[in-house]
Write an enzyme that holds these catalytic residues in place. Structure first.
Site, mmCIF file in Angstrom:
data_model
loop_
_atom_site.group_PDB
_atom_site.id
_atom_site.type_symbol
_atom_site.label_atom_id
_atom_site.label_comp_id
_atom_site.label_asym_id
_atom_site.label_seq_id
_atom_site.Cartn_x
_atom_site.Cartn_y
_atom_site.Cartn_z
ATOM 1 C CB THR B 22 -1.187 -0.068 1.250
ATOM 2 O OG1 THR B 22 -2.067 0.936 0.825
ATOM 3 C CG2 THR B 22 -0.245 0.258 2.430
ATOM 4 C CB CYS B 28 -4.447 5.985 6.043
ATOM 5 S SG CYS B 28 -5.562 6.837 5.043
ATOM 6 C CG HIS B 45 -4.519 2.362 3.015
ATOM 7 N ND1 HIS B 45 -3.537 2.795 2.142
ATOM 8 C CD2 HIS B 45 -4.983 3.450 3.501
ATOM 9 C CE1 HIS B 45 -3.416 4.207 2.244
ATOM 10 N NE2 HIS B 45 -4.192 4.623 3.114
#
Lengths: 203, 162
Positions: B22, B28, B45
């Protein structure tokens, strides 16, 4: 551009017109900071995209960008405005505007970028206020320099959107002869669009 | 070796081989879960901390990978379906940064995400083996499914004026 369940074609046109006027104001202000250098502005795009695809719509998510982020709100709605410059473009912009003798000041460069964000936000909000009759309060700009994907992810998280589909307005700019390019993004808070259209409709 | 790109508010599971990656975790959090015995790995994620604080009844809000409290159980379920055993699963975390200056550290999205993920993993009795969280830089996270190894990369930030 297609109508869908979230936004009609007519509403998309309204948003584009808003972006056109608002960012147009901003470009005029920016141009005067660059000794009246001509700045080209693309036709604003309305993007209706799954949340997952938004960070990748700015090219390689690991590209380094400088972004200024402002929140604006009035009692009935909120939005965020983001100026995204590729890092090299931000550097060129700073070199262009700041006098040489301040070249050792990273702090000055950062202030300048935040000021650019401020100018663009102010110009856009003036247009929006004029068209809706609403008065917006803008937060001081914040600056982030990092991977495009990380910046966009953080911006989306800050809007605290709960929707799986996002609507955002993107207007690309470039400064002629200078290779400085960038985008202005406008993201209405979730639930704000309906209010916005109501106000545009009655004005 | 297959590489699977896990986007924002997204998750994926793989077994035996491949890389789950990711890009650009800001505020995040990337949650990598791994079962060494079955060689089943999962990567999520997540965007926000708690679905109950945000969700309104809306057909446009169905994605469990967006929130820590819904993503973790969902990812564990997918791993169990792929042959993992709950007791073997360990977690590695990355992200939760404050990318923008002037952010209030106690109330920011990144910090809330970190706390939410830790708490849901505790509830699920999943041990956190490593963390690279907080701070002010964006991260890319890779989970190598053959070994369970996680790598984190960041980008260099040059000075604006040299």
């Amino acid at each position: 551009m297609e109508s869908n369940e979230f936004i009609t074609e007519e509403q998309q046109d309204l948003l584009k017109e808003l972006a056109n006027i608002g960012v147009g104001n901003a470009v005029t202000a920016l141009s005067s900071m660059l000794e009246d250098q001509k700045i080209n502005m693309a036709v604003p795009e309305v993007m209706v995209a799954p949340l997952q695809d938004v960070p990748d719509s700015f090219g390689d998510p690991e590209n380094l960008v400088a972004a200024t982020y402002c929140e604006a709100e009035c009692p009935v709605m909120g939005l965020v405005l983001v100026l995204v410059l590729p890092f090299e473009a931000a550097q060129k912009m700073v070199e262009r505007i700041l006098p040489d003798d301040s070249s050792d000041s990273n702090e000055m460069a950062q202030s300048l970028l935040m000021e650019l964000g401020n100018i663009i936000t102010g110009a856009y909000l003036n247009a929006l206020s004029f068209m809706t009759g609403l008065t917006f309060q803008a937060s001081p700009p914040r600056l982030g320099i990092d991977m495009a994907g990380a910046v966009m992810g953080t911006v989306i998280a800050e809007t605290k959107t709960v929707d799986d589909q996002l609507i955002l307005l993107k207007t690309e700019l470039n400064v002629e002869d200078n290779g400085i390019d960038g985008s202005v993004l406008i993201l209405p808070d979730s639930g704000s669009l309906k209010t916005l259209f109501e106000h545009l409709g009655t004005f | 070796m297959e590489t699977v790109h896990v986007k924002i508010a997204d998750m994926a599971v793989a077994k035996n081989e491949g890389v789950l990656v990711t890009f650009g975790l800001g505020s995040c959090i990337g949650i990598a879960l791994y079962d060494q015995n079955s060689k089943v790995g999962g990567l999520a994620h997540i965007l926000l901390n708690d679905s109950s604080k945000f969700s309104r009844p809306s057909a446009n809000t169905v994605n469990p990978a967006k929130f820590a409290d819904t993503a973790v159980p969902h990812l564990i379920e997918k791993m169990l379906a792929a042959g993992a055993r709950k007791n073997n699963i360990i977690a590695q975390l990355a992200g939760g940064a404050s990318l923008f200056n002037f952010q209030n550290d106690s109330g920011n999205v990144g910090q809330k995400n970190i706390e939410a993920v830790r708490s849901i993993l505790k509830e699920e009795k999943v041990k956190i083996e490593s963390e690279d969280v907080g701070g002010n830089c964006g991260r890319t996270m890779r989970l190598f499914v053959d070994t369970g190894k996680v790598t984190i990369t960041t980008v260099g930030k040059g000075a604006m004026k040299s």
